[in-house]
Design a protein around this motif. Structure first.
Motif, short mmCIF file in Angstrom:
data_model
loop_
_atom_site.label_atom_id
_atom_site.label_comp_id
_atom_site.label_asym_id
_atom_site.label_seq_id
_atom_site.Cartn_x
_atom_site.Cartn_y
_atom_site.Cartn_z
N ALA A 6 0.85 -1.19 0.00
CA ALA A 6 0.00 0.00 0.00
C ALA A 6 0.89 1.24 0.00
O ALA A 6 2.07 1.17 0.35
CB ALA A 6 -0.91 0.00 1.22
N GLN A 12 -7.29 5.50 4.20
CA GLN A 12 -7.87 5.60 2.87
C GLN A 12 -9.25 4.94 2.88
O GLN A 12 -9.39 3.77 3.21
CB GLN A 12 -6.98 4.93 1.83
CG GLN A 12 -7.49 5.11 0.42
CD GLN A 12 -6.60 4.43 -0.60
OE1 GLN A 12 -6.07 3.34 -0.35
NE2 GLN A 12 -6.44 5.06 -1.74
N ASP A 13 -10.27 5.71 2.52
CA ASP A 13 -11.63 5.20 2.42
C ASP A 13 -11.95 4.99 0.94
O ASP A 13 -11.75 5.89 0.12
CB ASP A 13 -12.64 6.18 3.02
CG ASP A 13 -12.53 6.28 4.53
OD1 ASP A 13 -11.98 5.36 5.15
OD2 ASP A 13 -13.01 7.28 5.08
N ILE A 14 -12.47 3.80 0.62
CA ILE A 14 -12.78 3.49 -0.77
C ILE A 14 -14.09 2.71 -0.86
O ILE A 14 -14.58 2.19 0.14
CB ILE A 14 -11.63 2.69 -1.45
CG1 ILE A 14 -11.23 1.49 -0.60
CG2 ILE A 14 -10.44 3.56 -1.72
CD1 ILE A 14 -10.08 0.67 -1.17
N GLN A 48 -12.26 0.84 4.58
CA GLN A 48 -10.86 1.23 4.63
C GLN A 48 -10.11 0.32 3.67
O GLN A 48 -10.49 -0.84 3.45
CB GLN A 48 -10.32 1.08 6.04
CG GLN A 48 -10.89 2.10 7.00
CD GLN A 48 -10.24 2.02 8.36
OE1 GLN A 48 -9.14 1.52 8.53
NE2 GLN A 48 -10.94 2.51 9.36
N SER A 49 -9.04 0.83 3.10
CA SER A 49 -8.31 0.06 2.08
C SER A 49 -7.82 -1.28 2.63
O SER A 49 -7.76 -2.27 1.89
CB SER A 49 -7.15 0.88 1.53
OG SER A 49 -6.29 1.28 2.58
N THR A 50 -7.49 -1.34 3.90
CA THR A 50 -7.00 -2.59 4.47
C THR A 50 -8.09 -3.66 4.55
O THR A 50 -7.79 -4.85 4.56
CB THR A 50 -6.41 -2.36 5.87
OG1 THR A 50 -7.40 -1.70 6.68
CG2 THR A 50 -5.15 -1.52 5.82
#
Length: 144
Positions: A6, A12-14, A48-50
């Motif tokens: 990453a 990071q919100d996606i 969240q990206s995770t």
């Protein structure tokens, strides 16, 4: 051994959309949308990206892996080289300057309320279900 790479240290919100929900929206738009209409589409949630990589890892049976997070400037250098190599070889690199502009963004949120209201769009595949179906397909087709 697996790795999760990453960029950027800020949260990071996606958003995501599974292909079946996208197909549903396309057919609804063909039937109900005005020609000038534009809609954002997702499964209706913000992640969240995770979360995405954690779901993939879970579906793969929780293999050992390492999560590597690099600063944004590393991405800029990699994509700069990707562009240069692409120009020299005549082949577009997956990591190019366009990808830099996409990956450096911290928030990708989609408001699907207009699609719900105008089209009757109702997503049926949240991210977890979409990841499960995708990993299953990859395994059944010998890609994993």
């Amino acid at each position: 051994q697996h790795s999760d790479f990453a960029v950027g240290f800020k949260r990071q919100d996606i958003t995501f959309i599974y292909v079946q929900d996208l197909v549903q929206a396309v057919f609804l738009a063909l039937e109900k949308a005005r020609p000038e209409s534009k809609y954002f589409l997702s499964d209706g949630q913000v992640y969240q990206s995770t979360t995405f990589s954690n779901l993939i890892r879970k579906e793969l049976g929780n293999p050992w892996w390492i999560r590597i997070t690099a600063p944004i400037w590393v991405l800029k250098i990699v994509t700069w080289f990707g562009d240069k190599i692409g120009h020299m070889t005549g082949k577009i690199s997956a990591l190019n300057n366009d990808k830099y502009h996409i990956l450096r963004q911290r928030n990708w949120r989609c408001d699907i309320q207009p699609a719900i209201k105008d089209l009757g769009y109702h997503p049926e595949y949240p991210l977890e279900r979409g990841v499960q179906l995708t990993i299953k397909w990859y395994k059944e087709n010998g890609w994993l």
